[in-house]
Design an enzyme around this catalytic site. Sequence first.
Site, PDB file in Angstrom:
ATOM      1  N   ASP A  20      -0.145   5.416   2.240  1.00 39.98           N
ATOM      2  CA  ASP A  20       1.317   5.395   2.152  1.00 39.98           C
ATOM      3  C   ASP A  20       1.952   6.295   3.216  1.00 39.98           C
ATOM      4  O   ASP A  20       1.339   7.262   3.675  1.00 39.98           O
ATOM      5  CB  ASP A  20       1.737   5.865   0.743  1.00 39.98           C
ATOM      6  CG  ASP A  20       3.162   5.456   0.431  1.00 39.98           C
ATOM      7  OD1 ASP A  20       3.704   4.550   1.095  1.00 39.98           O
ATOM      8  OD2 ASP A  20       3.758   6.058  -0.485  1.00 39.98           O
ATOM      9  N   ASN A  22       3.657   5.130   6.134  1.00 40.68           N
ATOM     10  CA  ASN A  22       3.796   4.612   7.506  1.00 40.68           C
ATOM     11  C   ASN A  22       5.267   4.532   7.918  1.00 40.68           C
ATOM     12  O   ASN A  22       5.632   4.867   9.051  1.00 40.68           O
ATOM     13  CB  ASN A  22       3.199   3.205   7.615  1.00 40.68           C
ATOM     14  CG  ASN A  22       1.700   3.197   7.468  1.00 40.68           C
ATOM     15  OD1 ASN A  22       1.070   4.239   7.489  1.00 40.68           O
ATOM     16  ND2 ASN A  22       1.130   2.011   7.309  1.00 40.68           N
ATOM     17  N   GLY A  23       6.111   4.054   6.987  1.00 45.06           N
ATOM     18  CA  GLY A  23       7.536   3.887   7.287  1.00 45.06           C
ATOM     19  C   GLY A  23       8.201   5.231   7.574  1.00 45.06           C
ATOM     20  O   GLY A  23       8.961   5.375   8.541  1.00 45.06           O
ATOM     21  N   ARG A  33       9.802   0.654  11.663  1.00 41.73           N
ATOM     22  CA  ARG A  33       8.745   0.782  10.651  1.00 41.73           C
ATOM     23  C   ARG A  33       7.413   0.209  11.125  1.00 41.73           C
ATOM     24  O   ARG A  33       6.348   0.750  10.829  1.00 41.73           O
ATOM     25  CB  ARG A  33       9.158   0.057   9.362  1.00 41.73           C
ATOM     26  CG  ARG A  33      10.291   0.715   8.602  1.00 41.73           C
ATOM     27  CD  ARG A  33      10.622  -0.096   7.347  1.00 41.73           C
ATOM     28  NE  ARG A  33       9.479  -0.223   6.464  1.00 41.73           N
ATOM     29  CZ  ARG A  33       9.080   0.709   5.602  1.00 41.73           C
ATOM     30  NH1 ARG A  33       9.744   1.834   5.486  1.00 41.73           N
ATOM     31  NH2 ARG A  33       8.028   0.515   4.838  1.00 41.73           N
ATOM     32  N   HIS A  37       3.147   1.169  10.900  1.00 41.37           N
ATOM     33  CA  HIS A  37       2.005   0.353  10.468  1.00 41.37           C
ATOM     34  C   HIS A  37       0.969   0.247  11.594  1.00 41.37           C
ATOM     35  O   HIS A  37      -0.225   0.267  11.359  1.00 41.37           O
ATOM     36  CB  HIS A  37       2.473  -1.040  10.043  1.00 41.37           C
ATOM     37  CG  HIS A  37       3.364  -1.025   8.834  1.00 41.37           C
ATOM     38  ND1 HIS A  37       3.101  -0.256   7.732  1.00 41.37           N
ATOM     39  CD2 HIS A  37       4.537  -1.666   8.560  1.00 41.37           C
ATOM     40  CE1 HIS A  37       4.049  -0.445   6.820  1.00 41.37           C
ATOM     41  NE2 HIS A  37       4.946  -1.279   7.311  1.00 41.37           N
ATOM     42  N   SER A  65       0.193  -4.918  -1.193  1.00 45.20           N
ATOM     43  CA  SER A  65       0.207  -5.108  -2.650  1.00 45.20           C
ATOM     44  C   SER A  65       0.929  -6.397  -3.007  1.00 45.20           C
ATOM     45  O   SER A  65       1.690  -6.947  -2.193  1.00 45.20           O
ATOM     46  CB  SER A  65       0.898  -3.919  -3.319  1.00 45.20           C
ATOM     47  OG  SER A  65       2.291  -3.986  -3.078  1.00 45.20           O
ATOM     48  N   LEU A 131     -21.653   0.543   5.011  1.00 46.16           N
ATOM     49  CA  LEU A 131     -20.398   0.886   4.331  1.00 46.16           C
ATOM     50  C   LEU A 131     -19.796  -0.416   3.820  1.00 46.16           C
ATOM     51  O   LEU A 131     -19.717  -1.393   4.565  1.00 46.16           O
ATOM     52  CB  LEU A 131     -19.430   1.561   5.316  1.00 46.16           C
ATOM     53  CG  LEU A 131     -18.013   1.843   4.813  1.00 46.16           C
ATOM     54  CD1 LEU A 131     -18.012   2.992   3.804  1.00 46.16           C
ATOM     55  CD2 LEU A 131     -17.080   2.198   5.958  1.00 46.16           C
ATOM     56  N   ARG A 184      -4.155   9.350  -2.171  1.00 47.66           N
ATOM     57  CA  ARG A 184      -2.865   8.765  -1.807  1.00 47.66           C
ATOM     58  C   ARG A 184      -2.223   9.661  -0.760  1.00 47.66           C
ATOM     59  O   ARG A 184      -2.090  10.873  -0.985  1.00 47.66           O
ATOM     60  CB  ARG A 184      -1.947   8.648  -3.023  1.00 47.66           C
ATOM     61  CG  ARG A 184      -0.608   8.023  -2.618  1.00 47.66           C
ATOM     62  CD  ARG A 184       0.317   7.767  -3.780  1.00 47.66           C
ATOM     63  NE  ARG A 184       1.469   7.032  -3.293  1.00 47.66           N
ATOM     64  CZ  ARG A 184       2.028   5.992  -3.875  1.00 47.66           C
ATOM     65  NH1 ARG A 184       1.556   5.550  -5.012  1.00 47.66           N
ATOM     66  NH2 ARG A 184       3.067   5.385  -3.343  1.00 47.66           N
ATOM     67  N   ARG A 190       1.694   8.688  -7.657  1.00 40.28           N
ATOM     68  CA  ARG A 190       1.667   7.455  -8.453  1.00 40.28           C
ATOM     69  C   ARG A 190       0.435   6.651  -8.055  1.00 40.28           C
ATOM     70  O   ARG A 190      -0.058   6.769  -6.938  1.00 40.28           O
ATOM     71  CB  ARG A 190       2.856   6.539  -8.113  1.00 40.28           C
ATOM     72  CG  ARG A 190       4.196   7.024  -8.329  1.00 40.28           C
ATOM     73  CD  ARG A 190       5.176   5.842  -8.182  1.00 40.28           C
ATOM     74  NE  ARG A 190       5.526   5.604  -6.796  1.00 40.28           N
ATOM     75  CZ  ARG A 190       6.442   6.313  -6.139  1.00 40.28           C
ATOM     76  NH1 ARG A 190       7.084   7.305  -6.748  1.00 40.28           N
ATOM     77  NH2 ARG A 190       6.724   6.042  -4.877  1.00 40.28           N
ATOM     78  N   SER A 192       0.575   3.162  -8.393  1.00 38.41           N
ATOM     79  CA  SER A 192       1.168   1.953  -7.805  1.00 38.41           C
ATOM     80  C   SER A 192       0.320   0.684  -7.945  1.00 38.41           C
ATOM     81  O   SER A 192       0.147  -0.059  -6.965  1.00 38.41           O
ATOM     82  CB  SER A 192       1.499   2.196  -6.324  1.00 38.41           C
ATOM     83  OG  SER A 192       2.459   3.211  -6.203  1.00 38.41           O
ATOM     84  N   GLU A 203     -10.921  10.819  -9.684  1.00 35.34           N
ATOM     85  CA  GLU A 203     -10.128  12.005  -9.368  1.00 35.34           C
ATOM     86  C   GLU A 203      -9.013  11.564  -8.416  1.00 35.34           C
ATOM     87  O   GLU A 203      -9.256  10.806  -7.476  1.00 35.34           O
ATOM     88  CB  GLU A 203     -11.002  13.061  -8.671  1.00 35.34           C
ATOM     89  CG  GLU A 203     -12.108  13.604  -9.532  1.00 35.34           C
ATOM     90  CD  GLU A 203     -11.582  14.341 -10.758  1.00 35.34           C
ATOM     91  OE1 GLU A 203     -10.503  14.952 -10.681  1.00 35.34           O
ATOM     92  OE2 GLU A 203     -12.250  14.273 -11.807  1.00 35.34           O
TER      93      GLU A 203
HETATM   94  C1  FPP Z   1       2.600   1.895   3.027  1.00 35.30           C
HETATM   95  O1  FPP Z   1       3.492   2.591   3.822  1.00 35.30           O
HETATM   96  C2  FPP Z   1       1.725   1.086   3.850  1.00 35.30           C
HETATM   97  C3  FPP Z   1       1.625  -0.251   3.796  1.00 35.30           C
HETATM   98  C4  FPP Z   1       2.384  -1.090   2.860  1.00 35.30           C
HETATM   99  C5  FPP Z   1       0.728  -0.984   4.700  1.00 35.30           C
HETATM  100  C6  FPP Z   1      -0.574  -0.307   4.985  1.00 35.30           C
HETATM  101  C7  FPP Z   1      -1.252  -1.017   6.082  1.00 35.30           C
HETATM  102  C8  FPP Z   1      -1.909  -0.425   7.098  1.00 35.30           C
HETATM  103  C9  FPP Z   1      -2.096   1.004   7.257  1.00 35.30           C
HETATM  104  C10 FPP Z   1      -2.518  -1.272   8.121  1.00 35.30           C
HETATM  105  C11 FPP Z   1      -3.948  -1.613   7.861  1.00 35.30           C
HETATM  106  C12 FPP Z   1      -3.962  -2.970   7.334  1.00 35.30           C
HETATM  107  C13 FPP Z   1      -5.023  -3.786   7.268  1.00 35.30           C
HETATM  108  C14 FPP Z   1      -4.782  -5.177   6.867  1.00 35.30           C
HETATM  109  C15 FPP Z   1      -6.409  -3.433   7.561  1.00 35.30           C
HETATM  110  P1  FPP Z   1       5.046   2.355   3.612  1.00 35.30           P
HETATM  111  O2  FPP Z   1       5.466   1.286   4.533  1.00 35.30           O
HETATM  112  O3  FPP Z   1       5.323   2.079   2.167  1.00 35.30           O
HETATM  113  O4  FPP Z   1       5.627   3.741   4.028  1.00 35.30           O
HETATM  114  P2  FPP Z   1       6.895   4.475   3.422  1.00 35.30           P
HETATM  115  O5  FPP Z   1       6.573   4.779   1.982  1.00 35.30           O
HETATM  116  O6  FPP Z   1       7.006   5.710   4.236  1.00 35.30           O
HETATM  117  O7  FPP Z   1       8.043   3.537   3.605  1.00 35.30           O
END
Ligand code: FPP
Length: 243
Positions: A20, A22-23, A33, A37, A65, A131, A184, A190, A192, A203
């Site tokens: 979580d 990235n945004g 955003r 990613h 998700s 792995l 997380r 959370r 989620s 854990e």
């Molecule tokens: C949550 O951050 C992240 C995601 C919904 C996407 C996660 C995907 C990647 C890291 C790319 C790797 C993907 C693959 C298919 C291998 P958010 O956008 O909810 O961030 P925020 O909570 O800050 O808005």
Amino acid sequence: MTSELSPDLVIPEHIGIIMDGNGRWARERGLPRHEGHRQGTENLREVLQACGDFGIKYLTIYAFSTENWGRPKAEVNFLIRILETVIDRELRELHQKGVRLRHVGSSSGLPRQLQRKVQEAVELTKNNDSLILNVAFDYGGRAEIVRACQRIIEDGLEPEDVTEELFSQYLYTANQPDPDMIIRTGGDMRISNFLIWQAAYAEIYVANCYWPDFGREELKKAIASFNNRERRFGLVSEQLNGS
Ligand code: FPP
């Protein structure tokens, strides 16, 4: 490489990661955003390498998700494209490194061509075992449980046949150990809808940094924290310590 970690440390066999933040990572840099990613995908390489080096056997990443379909269409399409790009660009190297790729979740919402690519990647790597990388894409824990119930009914099983062990066999993660630790990133506490059955005794480790900043050193901190937990599985300390 494991010498980076103290030899006394217990290495979790299975780690799940909610990637979580990235945004927020992007927003704090004045970037769109999707740049978050993109950077998050780059980071995945580092974390995968570290997992391999540290001897983690199973890694489940929450990439998309069931709820993520509700995001703006451009972002949804970008995330779907990331899945395709990762397969196109990384599959050969992952295969060479002995990584077994598995898809956890539904593929019915994906373009046909991508469904095929995912199947082919799973098939190509099915005998690898350095792995096991479970990519949770179009995954939700509740949907997974409902699907398991539907299949149990379709198979005509009787109520008394349904045990916890049998139920686990109907989940995407059949035959895999439950996660020992769920990490997380991004600070929120959370789960989620991630591995809600399998994480019963995991854990939980929450990192305050965003996913693009969660690298090898952060993973080491998570493993160190895992080693400071007492996993009682519903028992009391004295029973575990044999005193
Ligand atoms: C949550 O951050 C992240 C995601 C919904 C996407 C996660 C995907 C990647 C890291 C790319 C790797 C993907 C693959 C298919 C291998 P958010 O956008 O909810 O961030 P925020 O909570 O800050 O808005």
